[in-house]
Scaffold this motif. Sequence first.
Motif, short mmCIF file in Angstrom:
data_model
loop_
_atom_site.label_atom_id
_atom_site.label_comp_id
_atom_site.label_asym_id
_atom_site.label_seq_id
_atom_site.Cartn_x
_atom_site.Cartn_y
_atom_site.Cartn_z
N LYS A 187 -18.47 -12.97 -37.00
CA LYS A 187 -18.75 -13.55 -38.45
C LYS A 187 -20.29 -13.04 -38.57
CE LYS A 187 -18.71 -17.18 -41.80
NZ LYS A 187 -18.80 -18.55 -41.93
N THR A 188 -20.22 -12.22 -39.67
CA THR A 188 -21.67 -11.78 -39.96
C THR A 188 -22.18 -12.67 -41.07
OG1 THR A 188 -20.98 -10.52 -41.80
CG2 THR A 188 -20.82 -9.31 -39.77
N LYS A 189 -23.56 -12.56 -41.43
CA LYS A 189 -24.20 -13.45 -42.63
C LYS A 189 -23.39 -13.17 -43.78
CE LYS A 189 -26.57 -15.50 -39.91
NZ LYS A 189 -26.61 -17.09 -39.61
N THR A 190 -22.64 -12.29 -44.14
CA THR A 190 -22.03 -11.82 -45.57
C THR A 190 -20.58 -12.18 -45.57
OG1 THR A 190 -23.46 -9.90 -45.61
CG2 THR A 190 -21.58 -9.93 -46.91
N ASP A 191 -20.29 -13.16 -46.48
CA ASP A 191 -18.90 -13.67 -46.75
C ASP A 191 -17.88 -12.27 -46.74
OD1 ASP A 191 -19.61 -16.10 -46.78
OD2 ASP A 191 -19.61 -16.20 -48.98
N GLY A 192 -16.93 -12.63 -45.99
CA GLY A 192 -15.53 -11.55 -46.01
C GLY A 192 -16.05 -10.21 -45.09
N VAL A 193 -17.17 -10.28 -44.35
CA VAL A 193 -17.43 -9.23 -43.67
C VAL A 193 -17.60 -9.49 -42.04
CG1 VAL A 193 -19.13 -7.13 -42.97
CG2 VAL A 193 -18.64 -7.96 -45.31
N THR A 194 -16.76 -9.02 -41.23
CA THR A 194 -16.72 -9.22 -39.85
C THR A 194 -17.14 -8.03 -39.14
OG1 THR A 194 -14.30 -8.74 -39.45
CG2 THR A 194 -15.12 -11.23 -40.10
N LEU A 195 -17.72 -8.09 -37.79
CA LEU A 195 -17.82 -7.04 -36.74
C LEU A 195 -17.02 -7.12 -35.78
CD1 LEU A 195 -19.86 -4.82 -36.03
CD2 LEU A 195 -21.04 -6.56 -34.90
N GLY A 196 -16.28 -6.20 -35.42
CA GLY A 196 -15.24 -5.84 -34.24
C GLY A 196 -15.93 -5.17 -33.30
N LEU A 197 -15.56 -5.63 -32.11
CA LEU A 197 -16.28 -4.97 -31.11
C LEU A 197 -15.06 -4.48 -30.01
CD1 LEU A 197 -19.11 -7.61 -30.29
CD2 LEU A 197 -19.35 -5.37 -31.62
N GLY A 198 -14.79 -3.32 -29.92
CA GLY A 198 -13.46 -2.61 -29.31
C GLY A 198 -14.40 -2.21 -27.86
N GLU A 199 -13.85 -2.77 -26.57
CA GLU A 199 -14.25 -2.35 -25.40
C GLU A 199 -13.76 -0.89 -25.00
OE1 GLU A 199 -13.64 -5.05 -21.87
OE2 GLU A 199 -15.53 -5.64 -22.81
N GLN A 200 -14.73 -0.08 -24.43
CA GLN A 200 -14.30 1.23 -24.22
C GLN A 200 -15.22 1.68 -22.96
OE1 GLN A 200 -12.24 3.17 -26.06
NE2 GLN A 200 -11.86 1.54 -27.33
N ALA A 201 -14.68 2.34 -21.86
CA ALA A 201 -15.21 2.52 -20.69
C ALA A 201 -16.54 3.60 -20.78
CB ALA A 201 -14.44 3.18 -19.71
N GLU A 202 -16.12 4.43 -22.01
CA GLU A 202 -17.68 5.35 -22.49
C GLU A 202 -17.70 5.05 -24.02
OE1 GLU A 202 -16.49 8.59 -19.05
OE2 GLU A 202 -17.41 9.21 -21.11
N PRO A 203 -18.20 4.13 -24.61
CA PRO A 203 -18.16 3.92 -26.02
C PRO A 203 -18.76 5.31 -26.66
CG PRO A 203 -19.82 2.79 -24.89
CD PRO A 203 -18.95 3.41 -23.79
N ALA A 204 -18.47 5.32 -28.05
CA ALA A 204 -18.98 6.39 -28.73
C ALA A 204 -19.86 5.88 -29.74
CB ALA A 204 -18.05 7.18 -29.64
N PRO A 205 -21.28 5.64 -29.19
CA PRO A 205 -22.17 5.18 -30.04
C PRO A 205 -22.64 6.08 -31.18
CG PRO A 205 -23.08 5.50 -27.69
CD PRO A 205 -21.80 6.21 -27.96
N GLY A 206 -22.88 5.30 -32.45
CA GLY A 206 -23.07 5.81 -33.68
C GLY A 206 -21.82 6.15 -34.60
#
Length: 129
Positions: free
Chosen positions: A47-66
């Motif tokens: 949960k972020t500090k903004t109502d209705g906005v969440t951050l999803g973190l998808g685990e990847q062996a080689e993430p695609a930054p940016g």
Amino acid sequence: MPLVSLENTITLAMSVQDRHVSAEWYQAKLGFELIHHIDEAGWSEMKTKTDGVTLGLGEQAEPAPGNTVPVFGVSDIATARQALESSGVRFDGATETIEGMVSTATFYDPDGNALMLAQDLSQAASAAE
């Protein structure tokens, strides 16, 4: 009329190497709250500090930054930046300001995902007129 009726929520999804480490980072650095870890799906949500906005973190062996650049509003960008920098957060260059509009500063999480702080200067400009 739009093709899809959207709700008042948004999830900003990012690829990360270790969701648990990233979740701790977002909690400690930005004050986000863990909603859940779904280990079998390799997914965590915050949960972020903004109502209705969440951050999803998808685990990847080689993430695609940016792969996305969420922009978080702050009331004092200099203070916010100083707090993050003093805790070891890496920024990309100087804070940029468009007078009467906005000041922005790009920074990075541990996986190299770009994030941005933004201070709205339009209210101050309107009040000065």
